[in-house]
Design a protein around this motif. Structure first.
Motif, mmCIF file in Angstrom:
data_model
loop_
_atom_site.group_PDB
_atom_site.id
_atom_site.type_symbol
_atom_site.label_atom_id
_atom_site.label_comp_id
_atom_site.label_asym_id
_atom_site.label_seq_id
_atom_site.Cartn_x
_atom_site.Cartn_y
_atom_site.Cartn_z
ATOM 1 N N ARG A 75 0.997 -1.355 0.059
ATOM 2 C CA ARG A 75 -0.191 0.037 0.174
ATOM 3 C C ARG A 75 0.906 1.092 0.135
ATOM 4 N N ARG A 76 -0.050 2.128 -0.301
ATOM 5 C CA ARG A 76 0.972 3.587 -0.003
ATOM 6 C C ARG A 76 -0.069 4.452 0.713
ATOM 7 N N ALA A 77 1.230 4.521 1.295
ATOM 8 C CA ALA A 77 0.966 5.349 2.618
ATOM 9 C C ALA A 77 0.616 6.907 2.734
ATOM 10 N N LYS A 78 0.315 8.040 3.385
ATOM 11 C CA LYS A 78 -0.012 9.131 3.292
ATOM 12 C C LYS A 78 0.772 9.961 2.909
ATOM 13 N N ASP A 79 1.868 9.895 3.521
ATOM 14 C CA ASP A 79 3.276 10.760 3.393
ATOM 15 C C ASP A 79 4.459 10.810 1.755
ATOM 16 N N GLY A 80 3.573 9.335 0.763
ATOM 17 C CA GLY A 80 4.067 8.638 -1.089
ATOM 18 C C GLY A 80 4.680 7.686 -0.436
ATOM 19 N N SER A 81 5.232 7.426 0.847
ATOM 20 C CA SER A 81 5.928 5.675 0.674
ATOM 21 C C SER A 81 5.330 5.150 0.239
ATOM 22 N N ASP A 137 12.375 -0.679 1.334
ATOM 23 C CA ASP A 137 13.734 -0.192 1.099
ATOM 24 C C ASP A 137 14.396 -1.624 2.075
ATOM 25 N N ILE A 138 13.473 -1.294 3.173
ATOM 26 C CA ILE A 138 14.124 -1.895 3.931
ATOM 27 C C ILE A 138 13.788 -3.865 3.807
ATOM 28 N N VAL A 139 12.442 -3.954 2.910
ATOM 29 C CA VAL A 139 12.486 -5.363 2.186
ATOM 30 C C VAL A 139 13.234 -5.831 1.330
#
Length: 155
Positions: A129-135, A150-152
């Motif tokens: 999913r896309r978070a509210k901050d765009g990440s 990036d962690i995954v």
């Protein structure tokens, strides 16, 4: 002002897949994460190529490997602006623009060392999913912990 030559000098594919407009620096990550080098097929990789649209881009061409729309959409995690061209007999047979998939199966390992996916013979499954901050966030189906892409990808 210096004129930039945007002509690519890479051999044409008879059959295969061309992944173009990859964000510069993401090409190697895509090769590794999606195990494209393990196919045993001829592979063309261009890194930091000039691009009118992106400034710089990466490019991957792989012979005799035809990505499905589902497989192509998994690339959207790392190259949201990429285009995927399926080549048959030297012609573009299909062109995919990428959409972030809802699920990614069997590509990444869960970063949670206590996750059951490390001890059981199951394919990893992440809900995307896309978070509210765009990440982009990925939640493991088994342990239900959320991680950034990036962690995954670092595992």
């Amino acid at each position: 002002m210096e004129k930039i030559d945007y002509t690519l000098k890479v051999e044409a594919l008879k059959d295969g897949t061309a992944i173009d407009h990859i964000t510069a620096g993401q090409g190697v990550k895509i090769l590794r994460m999606f195990k494209l080098m393990e196919s045993g097929e001829r592979l063309y990789v261009g890194l930091n190529l000039p691009s009118r649209r992106l400034g710089k881009k990466d490019l991957i061409k792989i012979e005799n490997v035809l990505l499905t729309p589902s497989q192509a959409n998994q690339l959207a995690l790392f190259a949201p602006d990429a285009t995927v061209n399926v080549i048959r007999n030297f012609e573009v047979a299909e062109k995919y623009t990428l959409d972030l998939p809802e699920l990614i199966e069997g590509v990444f390992a869960c970063p949670n060392s206590n996750c059951i996916s490390h001890n059981e013979p199951v394919k990893s499954v992440f809900h995307v999913r896309r978070a509210k901050d765009g990440s982009t966030k990925m939640r493991c189906q088994y342990c239900e912990k959320s991680f950034s892409q990036d962690i995954v990808a670092e595992l």
